[in-house]
Design an enzyme around this catalytic site. Structure first.
Site, PDB file in Angstrom:
ATOM      1  N   CYS A 121       5.901  -0.640   7.119  1.00  0.00           N
ATOM      2  CA  CYS A 121       6.097   0.371   5.971  1.00  0.00           C
ATOM      3  C   CYS A 121       7.356   0.943   5.387  1.00  0.00           C
ATOM      4  O   CYS A 121       8.359   1.008   5.744  1.00  0.00           O
ATOM      5  CB  CYS A 121       5.577   1.458   7.461  1.00  0.00           C
ATOM      6  SG  CYS A 121       5.204   3.219   6.345  1.00  0.00           S
ATOM      7  N   LEU A 122       6.488   1.357   3.909  1.00  0.00           N
ATOM      8  CA  LEU A 122       7.797   1.698   3.288  1.00  0.00           C
ATOM      9  C   LEU A 122       8.456   3.199   3.447  1.00  0.00           C
ATOM     10  O   LEU A 122       9.388   3.414   3.016  1.00  0.00           O
ATOM     11  CB  LEU A 122       7.287   2.289   1.585  1.00  0.00           C
ATOM     12  CG  LEU A 122       7.089   0.830   1.107  1.00  0.00           C
ATOM     13  CD1 LEU A 122       5.554   1.312  -0.557  1.00  0.00           C
ATOM     14  CD2 LEU A 122       7.934  -0.265   0.311  1.00  0.00           C
TER      15      LEU A 122
ATOM     16  N   GLY B  27       1.086  -0.901  -0.103  1.00  0.00           N
ATOM     17  CA  GLY B  27      -0.223  -0.073   0.150  1.00  0.00           C
ATOM     18  C   GLY B  27       0.652   0.838  -0.303  1.00  0.00           C
ATOM     19  O   GLY B  27       2.335   1.429   0.040  1.00  0.00           O
TER      20      GLY B  27
ATOM     21  N   GLN C 275       2.845   9.991   1.998  1.00  0.00           N
ATOM     22  CA  GLN C 275       5.024   9.001   1.699  1.00  0.00           C
ATOM     23  C   GLN C 275       5.196   9.699   0.015  1.00  0.00           C
ATOM     24  O   GLN C 275       5.962   9.257   0.149  1.00  0.00           O
ATOM     25  CB  GLN C 275       4.249   7.625   2.047  1.00  0.00           C
ATOM     26  CG  GLN C 275       3.610   6.989   2.762  1.00  0.00           C
ATOM     27  CD  GLN C 275       4.054   5.664   2.530  1.00  0.00           C
ATOM     28  OE1 GLN C 275       2.835   5.380   2.191  1.00  0.00           O
ATOM     29  NE2 GLN C 275       4.523   4.975   3.252  1.00  0.00           N
TER      30      GLN C 275
ATOM     31  N   HIS D   5      -3.803   0.550   7.850  1.00  0.00           N
ATOM     32  CA  HIS D   5      -2.944   1.370   7.875  1.00  0.00           C
ATOM     33  C   HIS D   5      -2.320   2.671   6.370  1.00  0.00           C
ATOM     34  O   HIS D   5      -1.928   3.949   7.006  1.00  0.00           O
ATOM     35  CB  HIS D   5      -1.381   0.345   7.588  1.00  0.00           C
ATOM     36  CG  HIS D   5       0.053   0.846   7.275  1.00  0.00           C
ATOM     37  ND1 HIS D   5       0.980   0.059   7.942  1.00  0.00           N
ATOM     38  CD2 HIS D   5       0.678   1.589   6.596  1.00  0.00           C
ATOM     39  CE1 HIS D   5       1.973   0.894   8.084  1.00  0.00           C
ATOM     40  NE2 HIS D   5       2.010   1.536   6.739  1.00  0.00           N
ATOM     41  N   GLU D   6      -3.192   2.448   5.826  1.00  0.00           N
ATOM     42  CA  GLU D   6      -3.189   4.077   4.551  1.00  0.00           C
ATOM     43  C   GLU D   6      -3.842   5.022   4.985  1.00  0.00           C
ATOM     44  O   GLU D   6      -3.467   6.103   4.824  1.00  0.00           O
ATOM     45  CB  GLU D   6      -3.710   3.073   3.239  1.00  0.00           C
ATOM     46  CG  GLU D   6      -2.003   1.690   2.805  1.00  0.00           C
ATOM     47  CD  GLU D   6      -0.603   1.964   2.885  1.00  0.00           C
ATOM     48  OE1 GLU D   6      -0.796   3.157   2.711  1.00  0.00           O
ATOM     49  OE2 GLU D   6      -0.126   1.564   2.715  1.00  0.00           O
TER      50      GLU D   6
ATOM     51  N   HIS E 169      -2.155   6.629   7.548  1.00  0.00           N
ATOM     52  CA  HIS E 169      -0.875   7.716   6.900  1.00  0.00           C
ATOM     53  C   HIS E 169      -1.937   9.254   6.639  1.00  0.00           C
ATOM     54  O   HIS E 169      -1.028  10.210   6.813  1.00  0.00           O
ATOM     55  CB  HIS E 169      -0.622   6.922   5.773  1.00  0.00           C
ATOM     56  CG  HIS E 169       0.477   6.265   5.909  1.00  0.00           C
ATOM     57  ND1 HIS E 169       1.939   6.911   6.218  1.00  0.00           N
ATOM     58  CD2 HIS E 169       0.610   4.927   5.780  1.00  0.00           C
ATOM     59  CE1 HIS E 169       2.658   5.737   7.098  1.00  0.00           C
ATOM     60  NE2 HIS E 169       1.681   5.085   5.822  1.00  0.00           N
TER      61      HIS E 169
HETATM   62 ZN    ZN Z   1       3.363   3.160   6.267  1.00  0.00          ZN
END
Ligand code: ZN
Length: 154
Positions: free
Chosen positions: A88-89, A46, A51, A130-131, A134
């Site tokens: 997480c990226l 995701g 991000q 999670h997204e 963000h």
């Molecule tokens: Zn993340």
């Protein structure tokens, strides 16, 4: 399309509330196309617009079958519980156990502004939560109850 740079947790944009999308135009489509490419390259599940440095309520969620485009997503309902390792990226090399709902119903808009609803379970539900976090300036790190090392063990 273009790969966009993924910011890391030190970047302030990951700690602020994102603004709703009001205009569904070519610029939004371009952002989404770029996010798809960026997500694929990063091999994540995701990706949220903050991000890639964009303070808007836009996210991608890979359900395993398709990649959903969430514009202005809202969780209408959540139920159950699951606890598993999350990453997480924007937080490379950090992993930990997070408790999430096991099922959620999300209402969002697509890139044309049309509303739709989707019910997600297990990993896809985890990813959606999670997204959407963000978009409210929250990182999974705030929810970790046990961090794990690279080896996957404490
Ligand atoms: Zn993340």
């Amino acid at each position: 399309m273009a790969i966009r740079r993924i910011v890391t947790k030190e970047d302030n944009i990951l700690h602020v509330v994102c603004k709703p999308v009001e205009v569904f135009d070519e610029k939004l489509a371009q952002l989404l196309d770029d996010m798809h490419e960026t997500l694929e390259k990063a091999q994540g599940l995701g990706l949220a617009a903050p991000q890639v440095g964009i303070r808007r309520r836009v996210a991608l969620v890979d359900t395993g079958e398709e990649i959903l485009e969430f514009i202005n997503p809202v969780i209408l309902k959540k139920s159950g519980k699951q606890r598993d390792i999350e990453g997480c990226l924007s937080c490379p090399d950090e992993w930990g156990y997070v408790v999430r709902p096991n099922k959620c119903k999300v209402r969002a808009q697509d890139r044309n502004g049309e509303f739709y609803e989707v019910t997600l379970t297990e990993l896809a539900c985890r990813c959606a939560c999670h997204e959407i976090d963000h978009l409210d300036g929250h990182l999974f790190l705030e929810l970790v109850d046990e961090f794990v090392t690279d080896e996957g063990e404490e």
